[in-house]
Design an enzyme around this catalytic site. Structure first.
Site, PDB file in Angstrom:
ATOM      1  N   TYR A  54       0.825  -1.220   0.000  1.00 17.76           N
ATOM      2  CA  TYR A  54       0.000   0.000   0.000  1.00 17.76           C
ATOM      3  C   TYR A  54       0.856   1.266   0.000  1.00 17.76           C
ATOM      4  O   TYR A  54       0.443   2.281  -0.567  1.00 17.76           O
ATOM      5  CB  TYR A  54      -1.024  -0.037   1.147  1.00 17.76           C
ATOM      6  CG  TYR A  54      -2.111  -1.030   0.825  1.00 17.76           C
ATOM      7  CD1 TYR A  54      -3.118  -0.705  -0.079  1.00 17.76           C
ATOM      8  CD2 TYR A  54      -2.092  -2.315   1.342  1.00 17.76           C
ATOM      9  CE1 TYR A  54      -4.081  -1.629  -0.441  1.00 17.76           C
ATOM     10  CE2 TYR A  54      -3.053  -3.253   0.994  1.00 17.76           C
ATOM     11  CZ  TYR A  54      -4.046  -2.902   0.098  1.00 17.76           C
ATOM     12  OH  TYR A  54      -4.994  -3.818  -0.286  1.00 17.76           O
ATOM     13  N   ARG A  57       1.411   1.827  -3.600  1.00 20.11           N
ATOM     14  CA  ARG A  57       0.199   2.359  -4.255  1.00 20.11           C
ATOM     15  C   ARG A  57       0.055   3.852  -3.952  1.00 20.11           C
ATOM     16  O   ARG A  57      -0.302   4.643  -4.789  1.00 20.11           O
ATOM     17  CB  ARG A  57      -1.068   1.644  -3.755  1.00 20.11           C
ATOM     18  CG  ARG A  57      -1.092   0.147  -3.788  1.00 20.11           C
ATOM     19  CD  ARG A  57      -1.546  -0.374  -5.139  1.00 20.11           C
ATOM     20  NE  ARG A  57      -0.547  -0.223  -6.166  1.00 20.11           N
ATOM     21  CZ  ARG A  57       0.553  -0.983  -6.286  1.00 20.11           C
ATOM     22  NH1 ARG A  57       0.812  -1.953  -5.453  1.00 20.11           N
ATOM     23  NH2 ARG A  57       1.405  -0.773  -7.268  1.00 20.11           N
ATOM     24  N   GLN A  87     -15.250   2.336  -6.010  1.00 18.22           N
ATOM     25  CA  GLN A  87     -14.546   1.202  -5.413  1.00 18.22           C
ATOM     26  C   GLN A  87     -13.063   1.523  -5.297  1.00 18.22           C
ATOM     27  O   GLN A  87     -12.295   0.748  -4.751  1.00 18.22           O
ATOM     28  CB  GLN A  87     -14.720  -0.040  -6.297  1.00 18.22           C
ATOM     29  CG  GLN A  87     -16.161  -0.490  -6.408  1.00 18.22           C
ATOM     30  CD  GLN A  87     -16.325  -1.525  -7.513  1.00 18.22           C
ATOM     31  OE1 GLN A  87     -16.068  -2.709  -7.317  1.00 18.22           O
ATOM     32  NE2 GLN A  87     -16.768  -1.095  -8.673  1.00 18.22           N
ATOM     33  N   ASN A  88     -12.675   2.668  -5.873  1.00 18.93           N
ATOM     34  CA  ASN A  88     -11.247   2.994  -5.920  1.00 18.93           C
ATOM     35  C   ASN A  88     -10.744   3.534  -4.590  1.00 18.93           C
ATOM     36  O   ASN A  88     -11.467   4.220  -3.858  1.00 18.93           O
ATOM     37  CB  ASN A  88     -10.980   4.010  -7.031  1.00 18.93           C
ATOM     38  CG  ASN A  88     -11.244   3.418  -8.396  1.00 18.93           C
ATOM     39  OD1 ASN A  88     -11.363   2.200  -8.524  1.00 18.93           O
ATOM     40  ND2 ASN A  88     -11.347   4.255  -9.403  1.00 18.93           N
ATOM     41  N   ASP A  90      -7.942   5.375  -4.676  1.00 19.51           N
ATOM     42  CA  ASP A  90      -7.270   6.638  -4.995  1.00 19.51           C
ATOM     43  C   ASP A  90      -8.248   7.786  -4.740  1.00 19.51           C
ATOM     44  O   ASP A  90      -9.441   7.558  -4.537  1.00 19.51           O
ATOM     45  CB  ASP A  90      -6.763   6.625  -6.446  1.00 19.51           C
ATOM     46  CG  ASP A  90      -7.895   6.583  -7.480  1.00 19.51           C
ATOM     47  OD1 ASP A  90      -8.789   7.464  -7.419  1.00 19.51           O
ATOM     48  OD2 ASP A  90      -7.910   5.682  -8.334  1.00 19.51           O
ATOM     49  N   HIS A 105     -14.265   1.153  -0.558  1.00 17.68           N
ATOM     50  CA  HIS A 105     -13.160   0.279  -0.150  1.00 17.68           C
ATOM     51  C   HIS A 105     -12.024   1.034   0.531  1.00 17.68           C
ATOM     52  O   HIS A 105     -10.903   0.539   0.578  1.00 17.68           O
ATOM     53  CB  HIS A 105     -12.642  -0.495  -1.371  1.00 17.68           C
ATOM     54  CG  HIS A 105     -13.669  -1.427  -1.952  1.00 17.68           C
ATOM     55  ND1 HIS A 105     -13.650  -1.857  -3.250  1.00 17.68           N
ATOM     56  CD2 HIS A 105     -14.757  -1.998  -1.380  1.00 17.68           C
ATOM     57  CE1 HIS A 105     -14.690  -2.675  -3.454  1.00 17.68           C
ATOM     58  NE2 HIS A 105     -15.375  -2.766  -2.338  1.00 17.68           N
ATOM     59  N   GLY A 171     -16.074   1.655 -15.735  1.00 19.86           N
ATOM     60  CA  GLY A 171     -14.795   0.997 -15.475  1.00 19.86           C
ATOM     61  C   GLY A 171     -14.775   0.035 -14.307  1.00 19.86           C
ATOM     62  O   GLY A 171     -13.847   0.037 -13.512  1.00 19.86           O
ATOM     63  N   THR A 172     -15.800  -0.804 -14.225  1.00 22.08           N
ATOM     64  CA  THR A 172     -15.751  -1.860 -13.209  1.00 22.08           C
ATOM     65  C   THR A 172     -16.207  -3.170 -13.836  1.00 22.08           C
ATOM     66  O   THR A 172     -17.160  -3.194 -14.609  1.00 22.08           O
ATOM     67  CB  THR A 172     -16.606  -1.537 -11.966  1.00 22.08           C
ATOM     68  OG1 THR A 172     -16.744  -2.728 -11.180  1.00 22.08           O
ATOM     69  CG2 THR A 172     -17.975  -0.992 -12.303  1.00 22.08           C
ATOM     70  N   SER A 173     -15.494  -4.249 -13.507  1.00 21.59           N
ATOM     71  CA  SER A 173     -15.847  -5.545 -14.081  1.00 21.59           C
ATOM     72  C   SER A 173     -17.088  -6.134 -13.406  1.00 21.59           C
ATOM     73  O   SER A 173     -17.568  -7.176 -13.810  1.00 21.59           O
ATOM     74  CB  SER A 173     -14.669  -6.512 -13.930  1.00 21.59           C
ATOM     75  OG  SER A 173     -14.363  -6.659 -12.550  1.00 21.59           O
TER      76      SER A 173
END
Ligand code: NAD
Length: 230
Positions: A54, A57, A87-88, A90, A105, A171-173
């Site tokens: 982390y 990151r 969900q990011n 950043d 998250h 941009g999320t699966s």
């Protein structure tokens, strides 16, 4: 009252800023196993490895900038009450200027007490090392929701989805739960849009822009700015 646009974003919106996604072939998790770096068990087993993961990151975050996808969502605030659920981990939505961002998250720029989940501190770009203490004297850990941990913001996120006049997914699966289940809280009558270069399985009518966030988000935003907003 302004109409509400709820936007669910994932790693894909930050890809064009230079932050690896999760599951694409060049994604972050090709180089790491989830169970080695993103679970509480991993942290107990090898805290240094997890803290360093982390820390890396976080350092990377301070070398990148928001992209056109993030910026276009800010433009939407001219006419709408825009709520971003990300969900990011950043903070690129905030850096771009979005005013309502709910992090499902956690956030790289925050840390919390290992003993008290509610004791959260801002750390900005600072690394976390073993021995760094929270105000209660417990070890600091990243303020990240690891796999297998509860997602405290899922309830406020679901409430936002229930009130959405428009819903946008970028941009999320749609692989990580409970985030992926949020779409089921969106009323059936709410128009939904999806921006993703890959085909993402979504089991409801949705207008698809199968392209990158940098170009696709602008198309959705242009369309919504041409709608009556009140
Ligand atoms: P994911 O990697 O599972 O899916 C990423 C999606 O983004 C894919 O569908 C992919 O086709 C799409 N994509 C790739 N490039 C894109 C682009 N330029 N524009 C638009 N879409 C693009 O990611 P996820 O669904 O967000 O789940 C990943 C989990 O990993 C989340 O829990 C998140 O917390 C974490 N994560 C966060 C970051 C970050 O904070 N930036 C980065 C990687 C992973």
């Amino acid at each position: 009252m302004k109409k509400k646009v709820v936007v669910l974003t994932g790693a894909g919106i930050s890809a064009e800023s230079g932050i690896s996604t999760f599951r694409d072939s060049d994604g972050l998790w090709e180089q790491y196993r989830v169970e080695d770096v993103a679970t509480y068990d991993a942290y107990l087993r090898n805290p240094e490895l997890v803290l360093n993961f982390y820390n890396e990151r976080r350092r990377q975050l301070f070398q990148v900038k928001p992209n056109e996808g993030h910026r276009q969502l800010v433009r939407l605030e001219e006419k709408y009450d825009v709520r971003i659920i990300t969900q990011n981990i950043d903070n690129l939505h905030e850096q771009a200027g979005s005013t309502h961002v709910l992090h499902l998250h956690g956030l790289l720029t925050q840390a919390r007490s290992d003993r008290d989940d509610n004791l959260i501190v801002d750390i900005g770009d600072r690394d976390i090392h073993i021995g760094d203490k929270a105000p209660d004297g417990a070890q600091l850990r990243p303020h990240i929701v690891w796999f297998g941990e509860a997602v405290p913001n899922i309830e406020p996120a679901a409430e936002l989805c229930e009130k959405a006049d428009y819903f946008i997914v970028v941009g999320t699966s749609m692989n990580v739960y409970p985030a992926a289940g949020l779409i089921h809280y969106v009323p059936r009558s709410t128009p939904c849009y999806l921006v993703d270069p890959k085909a993402v399985p979504i089991s409801r009518p949705i207008t698809i822009f199968q392209e990158k966030a940098g170009t696709g988000v602008k198309k959705v935003v242009d369309e919504l700015l041409n709608q009556p907003s009140e």
